[in-house]
Write an enzyme that holds these catalytic residues in place. Sequence first.
Site: not given
Ligand code: PLP
Length: 383
Positions: A200-201, A326
């Site tokens: 993810s960019a 919470c």
């Molecule tokens: N996987 C991990 C380990 C992440 O930290 C995140 C986002 O916090 C994601 C997946 C989800 O990525 P995206 O925000 O690009 O959908």
Amino acid sequence: MTDFIYLDNAATTFMDYDVLKAMEPYYLEKYSNPSSIYSFSRENKSAMKRTRDVAAKLLGAKPKDIYFTSGGSEAINWAIKGVVYGNEGKGRHLVSTRIEHHATLHALEFLEKQGYEVTYLDVDETGQIDLSELSRAIRPDTVLVSIMAANNEIGTILPLKEIGRICREMGAFFHTDAVQAVGAVEIDVEEMNIDFLSASAHKFHGPKGVGFLYLRSGIVIENLIHGGNQERGRRSGTENVAGIVGMGKALEILMAEKEEKNGRLTSLRNQLTKGLLQIEGSRLNGPKGVDRLPNNVNISFSGVDGEALLMNLDLAGILASSGSACTSGAIDESHVLQAIGVEKEYIRGSLRFTLSKYNMEDEVEKTIETVKEVVMRQRKIGR
Ligand code: PLP
């Protein structure tokens, strides 16, 4: 740049100015649909190809095996659902861990409701899996093993090479969520026998809403999004050209900087960890050695409420995150801290700081001082 100290880079990162500059023409001038046939659009296609090339180079993959998505969550959902739906004949069993991101865990829960079976591997107090447990968990009907490359809360780096070897030997496909690992951990999909990888960019100073799935050619996988057959018929939807160009630029910068950046982050992280651990009643969560992401500090303080700490830090201009929140009147505790056996009191008092290349030593010092003050104050109020 900003008048606050941003230490929540696992949540998202500041977009590099050069990334924004690279994207701008694709909004203002070269805005055509890349599927159109005029020369304008051909230029868009070649800009996207550059990103495919650089992503492939970073991972030791073939450019044609990179598919653009709307980010990490989509890539993960596609890999998990697409592989099981595309390989129904092989079986209905999957293996994962208890510390995955919710994008993985909720995709797996969705499959469980449809009758698939999932084995969740336990982890030790540092977030590591037991490789012999992995071998025991894989069965002849195991279609997919999905194990993250690095954990977003406690920074544990998982042994991809060993996991990939076991999966290959035992005939299960291997997907890794590398959203937090890209640029921080060396990854080679061939050497590590990785069949699918999600990225993810916005986690590496690129734009939000764009990412990619590496998909090893030759493996059957169902499409997740149906429509106009973009991305060679595998992922429909008009491409986010500017986002894809921005991701390519962010990857280029990352490749040029990664060694130096990781060295600097490690030393800032050590400075922050050391300073915070001097506060009485503090405890580091997660690994203590080289199997920890260079930018991650997850720490608990006894006798305080993490959410209250966060709010006080926010007032002092320091942005971080906590392991409990919470929500609708109930305390939602981090499943990762639970999985590594952190006691309730310490989960309640946990904070996560994640650094980026933009952080400076004086920011780290100010953070240590402020956390110290805020923790002391909270404890006094609580008494
Ligand atoms: N996987 C991990 C380990 C992440 O930290 C995140 C986002 O916090 C994601 C997946 C989800 O990525 P995206 O925000 O690009 O959908």
